[in-house]
Design a protein around this motif. Structure first.
Motif, PDB file in Angstrom:
ATOM      1  N   ASN A 104       0.736  -0.914  -0.089  1.00  0.00           N
ATOM      2  CA  ASN A 104      -0.113   0.246   0.010  1.00  0.00           C
ATOM      3  C   ASN A 104       0.929   1.212   0.269  1.00  0.00           C
ATOM      4  N   ASP A 105       0.509   2.452  -0.706  1.00  0.00           N
ATOM      5  CA  ASP A 105       1.439   3.238  -1.045  1.00  0.00           C
ATOM      6  C   ASP A 105       1.608   4.035   0.297  1.00  0.00           C
ATOM      7  N   HIS A 106       0.494   3.945   1.623  1.00  0.00           N
ATOM      8  CA  HIS A 106       1.008   4.358   2.365  1.00  0.00           C
ATOM      9  C   HIS A 106       1.615   3.630   3.824  1.00  0.00           C
ATOM     10  N   LEU A 107       1.994   2.818   3.383  1.00  0.00           N
ATOM     11  CA  LEU A 107       2.739   1.075   4.405  1.00  0.00           C
ATOM     12  C   LEU A 107       2.273   0.738   5.062  1.00  0.00           C
ATOM     13  N   LYS A 108       0.669   0.688   5.548  1.00  0.00           N
ATOM     14  CA  LYS A 108       0.382   0.617   6.150  1.00  0.00           C
ATOM     15  C   LYS A 108      -0.906  -0.456   5.772  1.00  0.00           C
ATOM     16  N   PHE A 109      -0.686  -1.381   6.993  1.00  0.00           N
ATOM     17  CA  PHE A 109      -2.453  -2.522   6.502  1.00  0.00           C
ATOM     18  C   PHE A 109      -3.507  -1.637   6.793  1.00  0.00           C
ATOM     19  N   ILE A 110      -4.712  -1.276   5.728  1.00  0.00           N
ATOM     20  CA  ILE A 110      -5.555  -1.491   6.213  1.00  0.00           C
ATOM     21  C   ILE A 110      -6.888  -2.195   6.218  1.00  0.00           C
ATOM     22  N   CYS A 111      -8.013  -1.821   7.281  1.00  0.00           N
ATOM     23  CA  CYS A 111      -9.036  -3.140   7.442  1.00  0.00           C
ATOM     24  C   CYS A 111     -10.147  -1.370   7.554  1.00  0.00           C
ATOM     25  N   ARG A 112     -11.029  -1.759   6.306  1.00  0.00           N
ATOM     26  CA  ARG A 112     -12.179  -1.116   6.445  1.00  0.00           C
ATOM     27  C   ARG A 112     -13.121  -1.293   5.709  1.00  0.00           C
ATOM     28  N   ASP A 113     -14.752  -1.092   5.601  1.00  0.00           N
ATOM     29  CA  ASP A 113     -15.990  -0.974   5.207  1.00  0.00           C
ATOM     30  C   ASP A 113     -15.931  -0.397   3.824  1.00  0.00           C
ATOM     31  N   GLN A 114     -14.969  -0.559   2.453  1.00  0.00           N
ATOM     32  CA  GLN A 114     -15.353  -0.156   1.542  1.00  0.00           C
ATOM     33  C   GLN A 114     -15.682   0.538   0.737  1.00  0.00           C
ATOM     34  N   GLN A 133     -23.572  -0.140 -10.680  1.00  0.00           N
ATOM     35  CA  GLN A 133     -24.506  -0.473  -9.042  1.00  0.00           C
ATOM     36  C   GLN A 133     -22.536   0.219  -7.506  1.00  0.00           C
ATOM     37  N   GLU A 134     -23.342   0.685  -7.050  1.00  0.00           N
ATOM     38  CA  GLU A 134     -22.373   1.332  -5.362  1.00  0.00           C
ATOM     39  C   GLU A 134     -22.642   0.227  -4.692  1.00  0.00           C
ATOM     40  N   ILE A 135     -21.185  -0.372  -4.133  1.00  0.00           N
ATOM     41  CA  ILE A 135     -21.732  -1.266  -3.314  1.00  0.00           C
ATOM     42  C   ILE A 135     -20.720  -1.300  -1.882  1.00  0.00           C
ATOM     43  N   VAL A 136     -20.848  -1.455  -0.999  1.00  0.00           N
ATOM     44  CA  VAL A 136     -20.061  -1.669   0.599  1.00  0.00           C
ATOM     45  C   VAL A 136     -19.466  -3.120   1.305  1.00  0.00           C
ATOM     46  N   VAL A 137     -18.017  -3.385   0.571  1.00  0.00           N
ATOM     47  CA  VAL A 137     -18.120  -4.677   1.076  1.00  0.00           C
ATOM     48  C   VAL A 137     -16.337  -4.401   1.596  1.00  0.00           C
ATOM     49  N   PRO A 138     -16.107  -5.319   2.523  1.00  0.00           N
ATOM     50  CA  PRO A 138     -14.509  -5.383   3.601  1.00  0.00           C
ATOM     51  C   PRO A 138     -13.807  -5.114   3.100  1.00  0.00           C
ATOM     52  N   LEU A 139     -13.069  -4.222   3.066  1.00  0.00           N
ATOM     53  CA  LEU A 139     -11.568  -4.518   2.608  1.00  0.00           C
ATOM     54  C   LEU A 139     -10.378  -4.733   3.870  1.00  0.00           C
ATOM     55  N   LYS A 140      -9.064  -4.955   3.479  1.00  0.00           N
ATOM     56  CA  LYS A 140      -7.878  -5.669   4.563  1.00  0.00           C
ATOM     57  C   LYS A 140      -6.900  -5.760   3.821  1.00  0.00           C
ATOM     58  N   ASN A 141      -5.984  -5.452   3.880  1.00  0.00           N
ATOM     59  CA  ASN A 141      -4.663  -5.214   2.914  1.00  0.00           C
ATOM     60  C   ASN A 141      -3.933  -4.501   3.092  1.00  0.00           C
ATOM     61  N   GLY A 142      -2.496  -5.048   3.344  1.00  0.00           N
ATOM     62  CA  GLY A 142      -1.124  -4.083   3.039  1.00  0.00           C
ATOM     63  C   GLY A 142      -0.738  -4.725   2.214  1.00  0.00           C
ATOM     64  N   GLU A 143      -1.080  -5.232   0.906  1.00  0.00           N
ATOM     65  CA  GLU A 143       0.195  -5.575  -0.338  1.00  0.00           C
ATOM     66  C   GLU A 143      -1.335  -5.522  -1.464  1.00  0.00           C
ATOM     67  N   ASN A 187     -13.960 -14.571 -17.793  1.00  0.00           N
ATOM     68  CA  ASN A 187     -14.076 -16.365 -16.106  1.00  0.00           C
ATOM     69  C   ASN A 187     -13.701 -15.755 -15.145  1.00  0.00           C
ATOM     70  N   VAL A 188     -12.236 -15.074 -15.537  1.00  0.00           N
ATOM     71  CA  VAL A 188     -11.447 -15.153 -14.690  1.00  0.00           C
ATOM     72  C   VAL A 188     -10.866 -13.825 -13.772  1.00  0.00           C
ATOM     73  N   VAL A 189     -11.575 -13.349 -12.881  1.00  0.00           N
ATOM     74  CA  VAL A 189     -11.381 -12.258 -12.088  1.00  0.00           C
ATOM     75  C   VAL A 189     -10.505 -12.273 -10.734  1.00  0.00           C
ATOM     76  N   GLY A 190      -9.801 -10.825 -10.518  1.00  0.00           N
ATOM     77  CA  GLY A 190      -9.440 -11.336  -9.112  1.00  0.00           C
ATOM     78  C   GLY A 190      -9.585  -9.844  -9.082  1.00  0.00           C
ATOM     79  N   LEU A 191      -9.919  -9.573  -7.396  1.00  0.00           N
ATOM     80  CA  LEU A 191     -10.693  -8.504  -6.418  1.00  0.00           C
ATOM     81  C   LEU A 191      -9.813  -8.158  -5.360  1.00  0.00           C
ATOM     82  N   MET A 192      -9.386  -6.987  -5.042  1.00  0.00           N
ATOM     83  CA  MET A 192      -8.873  -6.444  -3.774  1.00  0.00           C
ATOM     84  C   MET A 192     -10.150  -6.832  -2.338  1.00  0.00           C
ATOM     85  N   PRO A 193     -10.852  -6.430  -2.424  1.00  0.00           N
ATOM     86  CA  PRO A 193     -11.772  -6.126  -1.414  1.00  0.00           C
ATOM     87  C   PRO A 193     -12.519  -7.177  -1.089  1.00  0.00           C
ATOM     88  N   HIS A 194     -12.815  -7.956   0.267  1.00  0.00           N
ATOM     89  CA  HIS A 194     -13.696  -9.218   0.495  1.00  0.00           C
ATOM     90  C   HIS A 194     -15.528  -8.647   0.683  1.00  0.00           C
TER      91      HIS A 194
END
Length: 222
Positions: A104-114, A133-143, A187-194
């Motif tokens: 992450n550009d701020h060099l910290k792990f982040i955990c939040r609703d996104q 469509q706008e949705i809200v899901v959790p996000l938690k990552n350091g990279e 058929n292949v999707v990569g998603l950072m949020p959870h």
């Protein structure tokens, strides 16, 4: 449908992903990183966590797990594959998706609703949503910082292969606020949020993530 969820050493969200699959009306099949058998599943999820301790580089060791041979071959033949967070990192390391995920550009792990905007609803994993469509899901990552060279970014944008984009705030410095992408076939999707943490009203941020686990009923690629 039978959806396989692969567990690697260090995986954290495999049980959550299995539950999301069941909540979405499908059968969850537990798969093991050391096997060479996909057990006849109709789709595969690479869940989040810290596979192999994220040693060397996130997803770099997992990409060589025995079962990934079958996942890569299957994906190339149209098998739907969803990589969530660490799973997204595995997909780029496997060259099933372009680009890479950096610290992450701020060099910290982040955990939040996104908040996200779903921009591509033609993939195997997003057909249950409506475009923009706008949705809200959790996000938690350091990279979680998605990067790619300028030509790759232009191609993704021009071909409509950005699946989801961060809204309100870019939490990790990803280029063009990109939160998820797809391959050309869809058929292949990569998603950072959870999204697997947002499938029930009792816990998490609601049910906005459920569409990722119901879309396969509507659209199949294999």
């Amino acid at each position: 449908m039978k959806i396989g969820v692969i567990t690697f050493p260090g995986t954290l969200d495999d049980v959550d992903a299995q539950r999301a699959v069941r909540v979405g009306g499908n059968e969850a099949v537990a798969l093991w990183h050391g096997d060479h058998d996909l057990q006849g599943v109709d789709a595969v999820i690479l869940p989040g966590g810290f596979s192999y301790g994220d040693y060397l580089r996130c997803g770099a060791i997992s990409r060589f797990a025995p079962i990934m041979t079958e996942v890569i071959e299957g994906a190339q033949k149209g098998l739907p594959v969803l990589g969530i967070c660490n799973g997204f990192q595995m997909l780029v390391e496997s060259h099933l998706l372009p680009g890479g995920l950096l610290r992450n550009d701020h060099l910290k792990f982040i955990c939040r609703d996104q908040k996200l905007r779903i921009e591509n609803t033609s993939t195997a994993w997003t057909s249950a949503f409506t475009k923009d469509q706008e949705i809200v899901v959790p996000l938690k990552n350091g990279e979680g910082q998605y990067v790619a060279d300028a030509d790759t970014i232009k191609r993704l944008e021009d071909e409509g292969r950005v699946v989801a984009r961060y809204l309100d705030v870019n939490p990790n410095g990803s280029v063009n606020d990109i939160a998820g992408i797809t391959n050309e076939a869809g058929n292949v999707v990569g998603l950072m949020p959870h999204p697997e943490h947002a499938v029930e009203t009792l816990t998490g941020s609601g049910t906005d993530g459920l569409g990722f686990f119901t879309s396969l009923v509507e659209k199949t690629f294999a």
